[in-house]
Write a protein that holds these residues in place. Structure first.
Motif, PDB file in Angstrom:
ATOM      1  N   PRO A  44      53.105  -2.653  39.435  1.00 15.91           N
ATOM      2  CA  PRO A  44      54.524  -2.632  39.053  1.00 15.91           C
ATOM      3  C   PRO A  44      54.836  -3.595  37.913  1.00 15.91           C
ATOM      4  CG  PRO A  44      54.249  -3.987  40.997  1.00 15.91           C
ATOM      5  CD  PRO A  44      52.891  -3.409  40.678  1.00 15.91           C
TER       6      PRO A  44
ATOM      7  N   PHE B 280      60.785  -4.956  35.232  1.00 14.67           N
ATOM      8  CA  PHE B 280      61.936  -4.219  34.712  1.00 14.67           C
ATOM      9  C   PHE B 280      61.973  -2.784  35.247  1.00 14.67           C
ATOM     10  CE2 PHE B 280      58.664  -3.458  31.501  1.00 14.67           C
ATOM     11  CZ  PHE B 280      58.810  -2.110  31.208  1.00 14.67           C
ATOM     12  N   GLU B 281      60.791  -2.205  35.502  1.00 18.11           N
ATOM     13  CA  GLU B 281      60.757  -0.868  36.096  1.00 18.11           C
ATOM     14  C   GLU B 281      61.197  -0.917  37.560  1.00 18.11           C
ATOM     15  OE1 GLU B 281      57.097   1.011  33.427  1.00 18.11           O
ATOM     16  OE2 GLU B 281      56.676   0.143  35.397  1.00 18.11           O
ATOM     17  N   THR B 282      60.734  -1.936  38.285  1.00 23.51           N
ATOM     18  CA  THR B 282      61.111  -2.082  39.692  1.00 23.51           C
ATOM     19  C   THR B 282      62.620  -2.287  39.841  1.00 23.51           C
ATOM     20  OG1 THR B 282      58.959  -3.091  40.170  1.00 23.51           O
ATOM     21  CG2 THR B 282      60.688  -3.404  41.803  1.00 23.51           C
ATOM     22  N   LEU B 283      63.206  -3.048  38.909  1.00 20.92           N
ATOM     23  CA  LEU B 283      64.647  -3.311  38.960  1.00 20.92           C
ATOM     24  C   LEU B 283      65.472  -2.201  38.338  1.00 20.92           C
ATOM     25  CD1 LEU B 283      64.562  -7.112  37.992  1.00 20.92           C
ATOM     26  CD2 LEU B 283      64.865  -6.133  40.276  1.00 20.92           C
ATOM     27  N   GLY B 284      64.797  -1.220  37.718  1.00 24.40           N
ATOM     28  CA  GLY B 284      65.506  -0.082  37.133  1.00 24.40           C
ATOM     29  C   GLY B 284      66.298  -0.428  35.889  1.00 24.40           C
ATOM     30  N   MET B 285      65.767  -1.301  35.038  1.00 27.45           N
ATOM     31  CA  MET B 285      66.441  -1.666  33.791  1.00 27.45           C
ATOM     32  C   MET B 285      65.457  -1.599  32.636  1.00 27.45           C
ATOM     33  SD  MET B 285      66.764  -5.848  34.128  1.00 27.45           S
ATOM     34  CE  MET B 285      67.749  -5.776  35.617  1.00 27.45           C
ATOM     35  N   SER B 286      65.975  -1.634  31.424  1.00 32.52           N
ATOM     36  CA  SER B 286      65.094  -1.620  30.253  1.00 32.52           C
ATOM     37  C   SER B 286      64.396  -2.965  30.124  1.00 32.52           C
ATOM     38  CB  SER B 286      65.899  -1.327  28.988  1.00 32.52           C
ATOM     39  OG  SER B 286      66.717  -2.433  28.653  1.00 32.52           O
ATOM     40  N   GLN B 287      63.245  -2.955  29.450  1.00 34.59           N
ATOM     41  CA  GLN B 287      62.514  -4.211  29.292  1.00 34.59           C
ATOM     42  C   GLN B 287      63.274  -5.187  28.401  1.00 34.59           C
ATOM     43  OE1 GLN B 287      58.686  -3.625  27.505  1.00 34.59           O
ATOM     44  NE2 GLN B 287      59.480  -2.935  25.546  1.00 34.59           N
TER      45      GLN B 287
END
Length: 397
Positions: free
Chosen positions: A155, A158-165
């Motif tokens: 993981p 930023f993907e886990t939190l659902g936001m852009s990097q």
């Protein structure tokens, strides 16, 4: 070194560069006082947060650096290894390492640094670490179920939190600056320093200014793949983009010309379709390949004309726009896509009673192409997907 694009540093030279960087890294650690256990454990007792500041700063700078290199196409992120996350072993291992850090006064890296300058306690710490490694290795069959429990894969935060990097990087830098401020307050309180933690001096103003610039720079380096794929979702933009094209007749002629070594077909169809009907001089590509290191070398060959093909021209245009924006040259698309090529060449129906010489020549050429090209396709040994010999190097701290 990372998988740079192009290969500025060869694989063999990588080891030499890594050695030099390692020596310099150790020297910097020693100069920063990281060879002293008292300074290192100060983090846990609250009187010295140098470890937090140094490693947090290193992480922030590395994050922005990687984003910048990826944005400008100088780093192939598909070859960057991300350690898998096994939740319970990470928690338990973190507790064990944290306890060892407090008791021994070193972490694995700083212990080697301290041992290199003759610190006896660091040497004992390294011996203890070796015993720990041996115990884990010999008892691995017992530890394995726990070690591999709760596998979360690879993981990224930023993907886990659902936001852009970019948003995550901005928040992370702000959190870092806030942490430095809190750390200074705690340090002053523990050490009974009366001065305010942050003062309006050139030193503190410079630190804040650099931090703000780093935070804002997170938005300067958007993910290339995301931004370009979003760009080609605009149908009007794709249709109006100026691209070189090749007609179905020229395409057929160059396929039949065995002496034509300049034509290079980049096929963006699904692999199943490509395996059923692969054109001579073609290589199967995906959109991901456009952003990768080794396919980059294929598209950058000099004196080659890269003809992008897909079933429909719209897909060809999207892929060609992305490739052009990435800096690739000599990109052309097939007019009408392969659907048009099949209709006008492979399934050609001669014009009855041709009215002019052009229609006569068209009948003659397309009838010949209809007979020759299917044989070439049938006898063609498919090149298959683009070759990628380099793989992610497994490992990491």
């Amino acid at each position: 070194m990372g998988p740079l694009v192009p290969d500025i540093i060869s694989n063999n030279l990588n080891f030499i560069v890594a050695l030099v960087i390692g020596i310099l890294f150790g020297a910097i650690l020693e100069q920063a006082g990281f060879s002293t256990s008292k300074k290192l454990v100060g983090l846990f007792y609250g009187y010295d947060f140098t470890v937090l500041r140094v490693f947090f700063t290193a992480g922030l700078v590395a994050m922005i650096g990687v984003m910048g290199l990826d944005h400008y196409g100088l780093l192939d992120m598909s070859l960057v290894y991300i350690n898998p996350t096994f939740l319970w072993s990470a928690i338990i291992g973190g507790l064990i390492m944290g306890l060892g850090f407090v008791v021994g006064g070193f972490c694995p890296g700083t212990s080697v640094c301290a041992a290199a300058i003759g610190k006896i306690d660091a040497m004992i710490f390294i011996v203890g670490a070796f015993f720990g490694v041996i115990i884990f290795a010999e008892g691995y069959p017992i530890f394995e179920p726990l070690y591999k429990a709760a596998n979360l894969g690879n993981p990224r935060f930023f993907e886990t939190l659902g936001m852009s990097q970019n948003v995550f990087a901005f928040i992370f830098i702000v959190v870092g600056l806030f942490s430095f401020w809190i750390a200074s307050i705690v340090e002053n309180k523990v050490n009974k320093v009366e001065k305010p933690p942050i003062r309006f001096t050139p030193y503190y103003i410079s630190i804040v200014a650099i931090g703000i610039l780093m935070a804002l720079s997170a938005f300067v380096f958007p993910d290339r793949k995301v931004s370009l794929t979003q760009l080609v979702e605009n149908a009007n933009y794709v249709k109006s983009y100026n691209l070189e094209t090749i007609t179905v007749d020229e395409f057929a002629y160059r396929l039949m010309d065995e002496q034509d070594n300049k034509l290079q077909i980049i096929d963006f169809r699904p692999e199943k379709e490509y395996s059923k009907e692969s054109l001579p001089k073609s290589t199967l590509f995906t959109i991901d390949n456009l952003f990768e290191k080794e396919p980059n070398q294929l598209l950058s060959l000099k004196h080659k004309i890269n003809v992008f093909v897909a079933d429909d021209e719209m897909t060809e245009r999207k892929m060609a726009i992305i490739a052009t924006e990435l800096g690739y040259k000599r990109i052309k698309i097939l007019q009408g896509g392969l659907n048009s090529f099949r209709e006008q060449i492979l399934n050609f129906k001669p014009i009855e009673n041709p009215k002019n010489i052009d229609e006569v020549y068209q009948n003659r050429f397309r009838t010949k192409a209809k007979a020759v090209i299917p044989v070439l396709i049938q006898n063609n040994k498919s090149a298959g997907p683009v070759k990628k010999e380099q793989k992610r190097v497994v490992g990491g701290c």
